[in-house]
Design a protein around this motif. Structure first.
Motif, PDB file in Angstrom:
ATOM      1  N   SER A  53     -55.735  23.969  39.293  1.00  0.00           N
ATOM      2  CA  SER A  53     -56.828  24.906  39.049  1.00  0.00           C
ATOM      3  C   SER A  53     -57.747  24.936  40.261  1.00  0.00           C
ATOM      4  CB  SER A  53     -57.611  24.461  37.816  1.00  0.00           C
ATOM      5  OG  SER A  53     -58.695  25.302  37.595  1.00  0.00           O
ATOM      6  N   LEU A  54     -57.995  26.126  40.768  1.00  0.00           N
ATOM      7  CA  LEU A  54     -58.853  26.296  41.931  1.00  0.00           C
ATOM      8  C   LEU A  54     -60.295  26.514  41.480  1.00  0.00           C
ATOM      9  CD1 LEU A  54     -58.906  26.653  45.047  1.00  0.00           C
ATOM     10  CD2 LEU A  54     -58.757  29.109  44.614  1.00  0.00           C
ATOM     11  N   PRO A  55     -61.189  25.561  41.761  1.00  0.00           N
ATOM     12  CA  PRO A  55     -62.596  25.772  41.397  1.00  0.00           C
ATOM     13  C   PRO A  55     -63.251  26.782  42.335  1.00  0.00           C
ATOM     14  CG  PRO A  55     -62.286  23.610  42.398  1.00  0.00           C
ATOM     15  CD  PRO A  55     -60.947  24.246  42.318  1.00  0.00           C
ATOM     16  N   LYS A  56     -64.341  27.321  41.903  1.00  0.00           N
ATOM     17  CA  LYS A  56     -65.039  28.347  42.694  1.00  0.00           C
ATOM     18  C   LYS A  56     -65.525  27.812  44.034  1.00  0.00           C
ATOM     19  CE  LYS A  56     -66.614  31.094  38.816  1.00  0.00           C
ATOM     20  NZ  LYS A  56     -67.719  31.633  38.069  1.00  0.00           N
ATOM     21  N   ASN A  57     -65.908  26.550  44.079  1.00  0.00           N
ATOM     22  CA  ASN A  57     -66.505  26.004  45.295  1.00  0.00           C
ATOM     23  C   ASN A  57     -65.505  25.236  46.169  1.00  0.00           C
ATOM     24  OD1 ASN A  57     -66.136  23.904  43.560  1.00  0.00           O
ATOM     25  ND2 ASN A  57     -68.177  23.025  43.840  1.00  0.00           N
ATOM     26  N   ALA A  58     -64.212  25.328  45.907  1.00  0.00           N
ATOM     27  CA  ALA A  58     -63.222  24.594  46.698  1.00  0.00           C
ATOM     28  C   ALA A  58     -63.078  25.222  48.076  1.00  0.00           C
ATOM     29  CB  ALA A  58     -61.886  24.585  45.983  1.00  0.00           C
ATOM     30  N   ASP A  59     -63.017  24.365  49.082  1.00  0.00           N
ATOM     31  CA  ASP A  59     -62.799  24.879  50.428  1.00  0.00           C
ATOM     32  C   ASP A  59     -61.311  24.786  50.789  1.00  0.00           C
ATOM     33  OD1 ASP A  59     -62.773  22.118  50.575  1.00  0.00           O
ATOM     34  OD2 ASP A  59     -63.698  22.041  52.547  1.00  0.00           O
ATOM     35  N   THR A  60     -60.947  25.426  51.872  1.00  0.00           N
ATOM     36  CA  THR A  60     -59.552  25.486  52.304  1.00  0.00           C
ATOM     37  C   THR A  60     -58.996  24.096  52.569  1.00  0.00           C
ATOM     38  OG1 THR A  60     -60.178  27.536  53.410  1.00  0.00           O
ATOM     39  CG2 THR A  60     -58.013  26.679  53.901  1.00  0.00           C
ATOM     40  N   ALA A  61     -59.789  23.235  53.190  1.00  0.00           N
ATOM     41  CA  ALA A  61     -59.326  21.887  53.524  1.00  0.00           C
ATOM     42  C   ALA A  61     -58.962  21.099  52.267  1.00  0.00           C
ATOM     43  CB  ALA A  61     -60.397  21.145  54.320  1.00  0.00           C
ATOM     44  N   ALA A  62     -59.735  21.252  51.209  1.00  0.00           N
ATOM     45  CA  ALA A  62     -59.438  20.537  49.962  1.00  0.00           C
ATOM     46  C   ALA A  62     -58.108  20.997  49.373  1.00  0.00           C
ATOM     47  CB  ALA A  62     -60.562  20.751  48.951  1.00  0.00           C
ATOM     48  N   VAL A  63     -57.850  22.287  49.425  1.00  0.00           N
ATOM     49  CA  VAL A  63     -56.587  22.815  48.896  1.00  0.00           C
ATOM     50  C   VAL A  63     -55.418  22.283  49.713  1.00  0.00           C
ATOM     51  CG1 VAL A  63     -55.247  24.912  48.470  1.00  0.00           C
ATOM     52  CG2 VAL A  63     -57.694  24.882  47.982  1.00  0.00           C
ATOM     53  N   TYR A  64     -55.510  22.389  51.036  1.00  0.00           N
ATOM     54  CA  TYR A  64     -54.432  21.906  51.901  1.00  0.00           C
ATOM     55  C   TYR A  64     -54.239  20.395  51.771  1.00  0.00           C
ATOM     56  CZ  TYR A  64     -54.020  26.396  54.322  1.00  0.00           C
ATOM     57  OH  TYR A  64     -53.790  27.714  54.632  1.00  0.00           O
ATOM     58  N   ARG A  65     -55.334  19.670  51.668  1.00  0.00           N
ATOM     59  CA  ARG A  65     -55.248  18.217  51.530  1.00  0.00           C
ATOM     60  C   ARG A  65     -54.526  17.835  50.241  1.00  0.00           C
ATOM     61  NH1 ARG A  65     -60.471  17.163  51.779  1.00  0.00           N
ATOM     62  NH2 ARG A  65     -60.503  17.587  53.984  1.00  0.00           N
ATOM     63  N   VAL A  68     -51.292  27.130  42.913  1.00  0.00           N
ATOM     64  CA  VAL A  68     -52.745  27.031  42.856  1.00  0.00           C
ATOM     65  C   VAL A  68     -53.211  28.310  42.173  1.00  0.00           C
ATOM     66  CG1 VAL A  68     -54.876  26.823  44.165  1.00  0.00           C
ATOM     67  CG2 VAL A  68     -52.818  25.629  44.940  1.00  0.00           C
ATOM     68  N   ILE A  69     -53.888  28.131  41.041  1.00  0.00           N
ATOM     69  CA  ILE A  69     -54.264  29.268  40.206  1.00  0.00           C
ATOM     70  C   ILE A  69     -55.771  29.292  40.014  1.00  0.00           C
ATOM     71  CG2 ILE A  69     -53.954  30.328  37.931  1.00  0.00           C
ATOM     72  CD1 ILE A  69     -51.204  28.985  37.837  1.00  0.00           C
ATOM     73  N   ASP A  70     -56.324  30.488  40.119  1.00  0.00           N
ATOM     74  CA  ASP A  70     -57.746  30.693  39.866  1.00  0.00           C
ATOM     75  C   ASP A  70     -57.893  31.092  38.398  1.00  0.00           C
ATOM     76  OD1 ASP A  70     -60.417  31.221  39.864  1.00  0.00           O
ATOM     77  OD2 ASP A  70     -60.313  32.915  41.252  1.00  0.00           O
ATOM     78  N   TYR A  71     -58.490  30.216  37.621  1.00  0.00           N
ATOM     79  CA  TYR A  71     -58.671  30.460  36.187  1.00  0.00           C
ATOM     80  C   TYR A  71     -60.051  31.014  35.858  1.00  0.00           C
ATOM     81  CZ  TYR A  71     -54.386  27.880  35.219  1.00  0.00           C
ATOM     82  OH  TYR A  71     -53.086  27.480  35.167  1.00  0.00           O
ATOM     83  N   SER A  72     -60.862  31.281  36.878  1.00  0.00           N
ATOM     84  CA  SER A  72     -62.237  31.697  36.609  1.00  0.00           C
ATOM     85  C   SER A  72     -62.309  33.071  35.962  1.00  0.00           C
ATOM     86  CB  SER A  72     -63.049  31.676  37.903  1.00  0.00           C
ATOM     87  OG  SER A  72     -62.530  32.604  38.820  1.00  0.00           O
ATOM     88  N   GLY A  73     -61.400  33.952  36.345  1.00  0.00           N
ATOM     89  CA  GLY A  73     -61.395  35.281  35.738  1.00  0.00           C
ATOM     90  C   GLY A  73     -62.638  36.074  36.099  1.00  0.00           C
ATOM     91  N   GLY A  74     -62.708  37.233  35.611  1.00  0.00           N
ATOM     92  CA  GLY A  74     -63.854  38.092  35.867  1.00  0.00           C
ATOM     93  C   GLY A  74     -63.636  39.411  35.159  1.00  0.00           C
ATOM     94  N   THR A  75     -64.485  40.364  35.444  1.00  0.00           N
ATOM     95  CA  THR A  75     -64.367  41.644  34.759  1.00  0.00           C
ATOM     96  C   THR A  75     -63.232  42.493  35.320  1.00  0.00           C
ATOM     97  OG1 THR A  75     -66.015  42.555  36.267  1.00  0.00           O
ATOM     98  CG2 THR A  75     -66.792  41.724  34.140  1.00  0.00           C
ATOM     99  N   GLU A  76     -62.965  42.384  36.640  1.00  0.00           N
ATOM    100  CA  GLU A  76     -61.936  43.238  37.214  1.00  0.00           C
ATOM    101  C   GLU A  76     -60.569  42.553  37.326  1.00  0.00           C
ATOM    102  OE1 GLU A  76     -62.361  43.484  41.772  1.00  0.00           O
ATOM    103  OE2 GLU A  76     -64.403  43.292  41.000  1.00  0.00           O
TER     104      GLU A  76
END
Length: 177
Positions: free
Chosen positions: A80-92, A115-123
């Motif tokens: 799960s990709l949090p909103k505040n995750a940076d690129t380095a954290a994902v690659y690490r 790596v999935i963004d579960y935050s969702g939104g209106t669009e």
């Protein structure tokens, strides 16, 4: 007299069975056999569905694991990709997962990570694929570096040179070059 003798024999047999059963869990440890139910830290262990949680708890990840699937020679993970995750954290995390699963196990030959963004939104729908990686055992040789010691550019190059990584438009939107 017969009843008292039967009661004593029954008590004796019950005591022997109770003592035998209480010593049963200790037989694995005294015989030197390893259990499939606990992950040991030695290199090249057999990964099973019983000891998979023990291994995953030891892996230092910043992204949260949402789903894990273990087949005969493949591990699939959804992060799960949090909103505040940076690129380095994902690659690490991608580097660490590939390194741990392929170098520390005997039976895992492929690691699939989404790596999935579960935050969702209106669009957008409630979950969106951001990045996918397929790592194979044959490309993990000499991957002994600690991901914390590598820069963002080094991490990205290591992953792209060794494994198949697919970026979606969501990744490019969230992390523009």
């Amino acid at each position: 007299m017969k009843w008292s003798m039967r009661i004593l024999i029954t008590l004796g047999i019950s005591a022997v069975i109770a003592i035998s059963l209480s010593n049963l869990p200790h037989l694995d440890q005294s015989s030197g056999l390893e259990s499939d139910y606990a992950w040991s830290n030695h290199r090249g262990g057999q990964l099973t569905s019983n000891n998979l949680p023990d291994l995953l708890v030891q892996v230092p990840l910043q992204l949260r694991i949402r789903k894990v699937d273990l087949s005969t020679s493949r591990v699939s993970l959804d992060l799960s990709l949090p909103k505040n995750a940076d690129t380095a954290a994902v690659y690490r995390d991608l580097y660490t997962i590939a390194q741990t699963m392929l170098m520390n196990t005997k039976n895992v030959n492929q690691v699939w990570v989404r790596v999935i963004d579960y935050s969702g939104g209106t669009e957008y729908p409630s979950s969106q694929l951001v990045l996918a990686m397929v790592a194979q055992r044959e490309f993990v040789k000499d991957m002994d570096k600690n991901p914390r010691d590598l820069s963002l550019i080094q991490l990205e190059q290591e992953l792209q040179n060794r494994f198949r990584i697919t970026y979606t438009s969501k990744w490019q939107q969230k992390y523009p070059l």
